[in-house]
Design an enzyme around this catalytic site. Structure first.
Site, PDB file in Angstrom:
ATOM      1  N   THR A  58      78.358   1.904  17.859  1.00 37.74           N
ATOM      2  CA  THR A  58      78.147   3.211  17.815  1.00 37.74           C
ATOM      3  C   THR A  58      77.890   3.949  19.246  1.00 37.74           C
ATOM      4  OG1 THR A  58      75.760   2.653  17.703  1.00 37.74           O
ATOM      5  CG2 THR A  58      76.746   3.223  15.822  1.00 37.74           C
ATOM      6  N   THR A  59      77.530   3.196  20.469  1.00 36.44           N
ATOM      7  CA  THR A  59      77.418   3.773  21.699  1.00 36.44           C
ATOM      8  C   THR A  59      78.794   3.834  22.376  1.00 36.44           C
ATOM      9  OG1 THR A  59      75.468   2.388  21.972  1.00 36.44           O
ATOM     10  CG2 THR A  59      76.419   3.668  24.063  1.00 36.44           C
TER      11      THR A  59
ATOM     12  N   ASP B 174      72.475  -3.616  12.674  1.00 30.71           N
ATOM     13  CA  ASP B 174      73.732  -3.732  13.201  1.00 30.71           C
ATOM     14  C   ASP B 174      74.234  -5.188  12.892  1.00 30.71           C
ATOM     15  OD1 ASP B 174      73.086  -1.344  14.215  1.00 30.71           O
ATOM     16  OD2 ASP B 174      73.630  -1.803  16.423  1.00 30.71           O
TER      17      ASP B 174
ATOM     18  N   ASP C 256      70.389   1.699  20.063  1.00 30.24           N
ATOM     19  CA  ASP C 256      71.220   1.890  19.183  1.00 30.24           C
ATOM     20  C   ASP C 256      71.773   3.278  19.144  1.00 30.24           C
ATOM     21  OD1 ASP C 256      72.847   1.153  16.710  1.00 30.24           O
ATOM     22  OD2 ASP C 256      71.418   2.772  15.751  1.00 30.24           O
TER      23      ASP C 256
HETATM   24  P1  ADP Z   1      77.541  -0.509  20.793  1.00 34.60           P
HETATM   25  O1  ADP Z   1      76.264   0.476  20.069  1.00 34.60           O
HETATM   26  O2  ADP Z   1      78.866   0.243  21.237  1.00 34.60           O
HETATM   27  O3  ADP Z   1      77.436  -1.695  19.777  1.00 34.60           O
HETATM   28  P2  ADP Z   1      75.932  -2.119  22.747  1.00 34.60           P
HETATM   29  O4  ADP Z   1      74.998  -1.616  23.602  1.00 34.60           O
HETATM   30  O5  ADP Z   1      75.834  -3.097  21.397  1.00 34.60           O
HETATM   31  O6  ADP Z   1      76.887  -0.714  21.953  1.00 34.60           O
HETATM   32  O7  ADP Z   1      77.332  -2.805  23.496  1.00 34.60           O
HETATM   33  C1  ADP Z   1      78.430  -3.335  22.908  1.00 34.60           C
HETATM   34  C2  ADP Z   1      79.271  -3.836  23.925  1.00 34.60           C
HETATM   35  O8  ADP Z   1      78.803  -4.982  24.686  1.00 34.60           O
HETATM   36  C3  ADP Z   1      80.681  -4.149  23.422  1.00 34.60           C
HETATM   37  O9  ADP Z   1      81.683  -3.894  24.317  1.00 34.60           O
HETATM   38  C4  ADP Z   1      80.456  -5.767  23.532  1.00 34.60           C
HETATM   39  O10 ADP Z   1      81.760  -6.503  23.606  1.00 34.60           O
HETATM   40  C5  ADP Z   1      79.651  -5.794  24.683  1.00 34.60           C
HETATM   41  N1  ADP Z   1      78.967  -7.444  25.006  1.00 34.60           N
HETATM   42  C6  ADP Z   1      78.188  -7.883  24.015  1.00 34.60           C
HETATM   43  N2  ADP Z   1      78.067  -9.086  24.548  1.00 34.60           N
HETATM   44  C7  ADP Z   1      78.415  -9.282  25.632  1.00 34.60           C
HETATM   45  C8  ADP Z   1      78.607 -10.454  26.706  1.00 34.60           C
HETATM   46  N3  ADP Z   1      77.703 -11.507  26.546  1.00 34.60           N
HETATM   47  N4  ADP Z   1      79.238 -10.427  27.831  1.00 34.60           N
HETATM   48  C9  ADP Z   1      80.144  -9.029  28.013  1.00 34.60           C
HETATM   49  N5  ADP Z   1      80.120  -8.044  27.173  1.00 34.60           N
HETATM   50  C10 ADP Z   1      79.161  -8.244  26.083  1.00 34.60           C
HETATM   51 MG    MG Z   2      76.063  -3.197  19.586  1.00 34.66          MG
END
Ligand code: ADP
Ligand code: MG
Length: 550
Positions: free
Chosen positions: A94-95, A392, A61
């Site tokens: 958040t990332t 989240d 996170d």
């Molecule tokens: P954050 O803290 O920003 O939410 P995450 O590590 O949760 O970071 O990553 C979120 C990103 O991963 C988003 O841009 C989301 O669209 C992408 N994402 C989630 N699931 C998938 C998937 N199955 N295929 C491609 N991208 C994905």
């Molecule tokens: Mg996320």
């Protein structure tokens, strides 16, 4: 001739100014971004962080990692703040917000180096952010709430997308159902996430976690008579108190002077009478489950046991508030005048063993605007991360219920925004054009990083995505990085959905943060603020925080 010496600032004050200061702040922010870069997306890695007290946290996170990084560079701390704000505001993304802010700074760095005024750059970033946000509003797809099954499916998709990148990704079917059930159980107007209790019990498997449609909390400390009390009731009569039910010996608190034994006996009798009066009024009101924030002593415990009443003292405030919310009673601060109308009820109350611990569980609550998730799983750090991931998802589902507008993730929306900004830039004159184009390039960081973390050929993917989006913006609108397909794919069709608000908030906050950092051309660090506890801390620079750049 002697020159008079003019000292405005204390010796040792760091006073680099202007462009070099700007560049050094940008460098520090980029360094911070680089540390969390690899955690983005479904194939992102987790970070194991050991804090100064040797506590270990494993997390994916962004907000949690940023908080634990203990960043000391003042400008880079802005990034910690936006991650935290994003977490509080929308819960997810958040990332992404930190990465975007860092990339914005990286893209405009060359203009700063070439001497373009910071204010010009700031204006350009603001214009671009506004353009991007209105484009998201245009594109967002809303789902009709009246179709319950469809709406539920939408919520599950959004929850699953936010879980993809977390430890619980492998169990997402199990958990999305749980999260959506939990949010649907809340008051749909208020959607207060505090009404979803999360309790953690180490041990067992993740799939042993359960959702209680009501309140559950750990059994509190109890006295001997407790075991004789009944542990289950159908349609219990519940009373919640903020009253101490303990025999108070006033001789411990005050000096009581007596002349005769009979006077002493009178004092003791009065003390007993006070507590028995309290207990009797509770019993007279018809309660059979007694909860109190304050201790319930051995005398009261035994008294209740003899009358087939269950009691629990030292219940925490959150839990008691949720019991009230669910069963329709109010916390009473006195037992005087207690009546049946003050009692709450539910379908069933029971004390149940979950893992190594006993839980008080209230099910089938009439006012059930609350529920409890009981989490199971191996190590403590593991459950903590599961809790953060669920948080989240809960926030994402909550946002989706509120706004019902979604966009496709997986870098699709960012690619589309990037294309839109590039096109819009052509209509803009002067240096602003350069800056808007720079923002367009910066947005590509999300798909690029998703590829990189998944081990795909980044250049190949990005050029392909760029080409598709430019070729036919209508048809390829939602094309992004298909992690599961290992190819460019339609993320909307693949149900990688995210609430539009998560993206809007991420872009606005990232732009604001970048502008803030660009508007600072001088940091004046006074010695005291830098090191408030100079004597109690090791010398600066000994393993605290990020290395200072620049
Ligand atoms: P954050 O803290 O920003 O939410 P995450 O590590 O949760 O970071 O990553 C979120 C990103 O991963 C988003 O841009 C989301 O669209 C992408 N994402 C989630 N699931 C998938 C998937 N199955 N295929 C491609 N991208 C994905
Ligand atoms: Mg996320």
């Amino acid at each position: 001739m002697m020159q008079p010496q003019v000292i405005v600032l204390k010796e040792g004050t760091d006073t680099s100014q202007g462009v070099p200061q700007l560049l050094s702040n940008i460098a520090a922010c980029i360094a911070v971004c680089d540390t969390i870069r690899t955690t983005l997306g479904p194939r992102g890695m987790d970070k194991l962080i050991v804090d100064s007290q040797k506590r270990v946290t494993i997390s994916n996170d962004g907000a949690t990692i940023m908080k634990l990084l203990d960043v000391v560079q003042p400008a880079a701390r802005t990034l910690v703040d936006i991650a935290r704000a994003q977490d509080a505001e929308v819960g997810d993304g958040t990332t992404s917000v930190v990465l975007l802010a860092g990339e914005l700074l990286k893209e405009v760095r060359e203009y700063i180096e070439e001497g373009v005024g910071a204010q010009v750059v700031i204006k350009g970033i603001r214009t671009a952010a506004d353009l991007a946000v209105s484009r998201i509003r245009e594109l967002a797809v809303s789902v009709d709430r009246s179709d319950a099954a469809n709406f539920r499916a939408l919520l599950e998709k959004c929850a699953a997308t936010s879980m993809n990148s977390k430890l619980i990704g492998s169990q997402k079917e199990f958990f999305t159902k749980m999260v959506v059930d939990a949010v649907m159980r809340l008051d749909q107007e208020e959607l207060n996430e505090d009404m979803i209790g999360i309790k953690k019990i180490p041990g067992g498997a993740m799939q042993d976690s359960l959702l209680v449609d009501g309140v559950a909390f750990k059994k509190s400390f109890s006295y001997a008579g407790f075991e004789q009390q009944p542990k289950a009731f159908d349609a219990p009569k519940i009373v919640c108190l903020n009253v101490e039910l303990e025999l108070k010996a006033e001789k411990d608190n005050a000096e009581v002077r007596v002349d005769k034994v009979s006077e002493y006996q009178a004092v003791v009798d009065a003390e007993w009478k006070i507590i028995f009066d309290k207990l009797d009024s509770i019993i007279a009101a018809g309660a059979n489950v007694v909860l109190s924030r304050l201790p319930i002593g051995d005398l009261a415990t035994q008294y209740f046991a003899d009358r087939d009443i269950f009691c629990a003292g030292r219940v925490s405030k959150d839990d008691l508030d949720r019991v009230c919310e669910a069963t329709g009673c109010r916390v009473q601060s006195t037992t005087a005048g207690l009546a049946a109308a003050h009692l709450g009820t539910c379908e069933r109350f029971e004390e149940r063993q979950v893992g190594g611990q006993r839980f008080n569980i209230f099910r089938g609550c009439p006012q059930a605007k609350t529920c409890t998730i009981i989490l199971r799983g191996g190590a403590e750090q593991f459950i903590d991360e599961v809790e953060r991931s669920l948080h989240d998802s809960i926030m994402v589902v909550r946002r989706a219920v509120k706004n019902q507008a979604i966009v496709a993730g997986g870098g699709a929306i960012e690619m589309e925004l990037s294309r839109h900004l590039r096109e819009a830039a052509r209509q803009i004159e002067g240096k602003q054009q350069l800056i808007v184009s720079a923002v367009a390039r910066a947005l590509e960081v999300i798909p690029r990083q998703l590829c990189e973390n998944a081990g795909f050929d980044t250049t190949d993917f990005i050029t392909q995505l760029r080409a598709r989006h430019a070729q036919d913006p209508e048809r390829f609108r939602w094309h992004g990085v298909g992690i599961d397909e290992e190819a460019v794919a339609d993320m909307y069709a693949n149900f990688v959905w995210e609430p539009a608000l998560v993206k809007i908030n991420a872009i606005t906050s990232a732009a604001e943060a970048a502008c803030l950092i660009l508007s600072v051309d001088e940091t004046v660090t006074s010695q005291r603020s830098q090191d408030p506890m100079a004597s109690s801390r090791p010398a600066p620079g000994h393993g605290r925080g990020m290395p200072m750049m620049g």
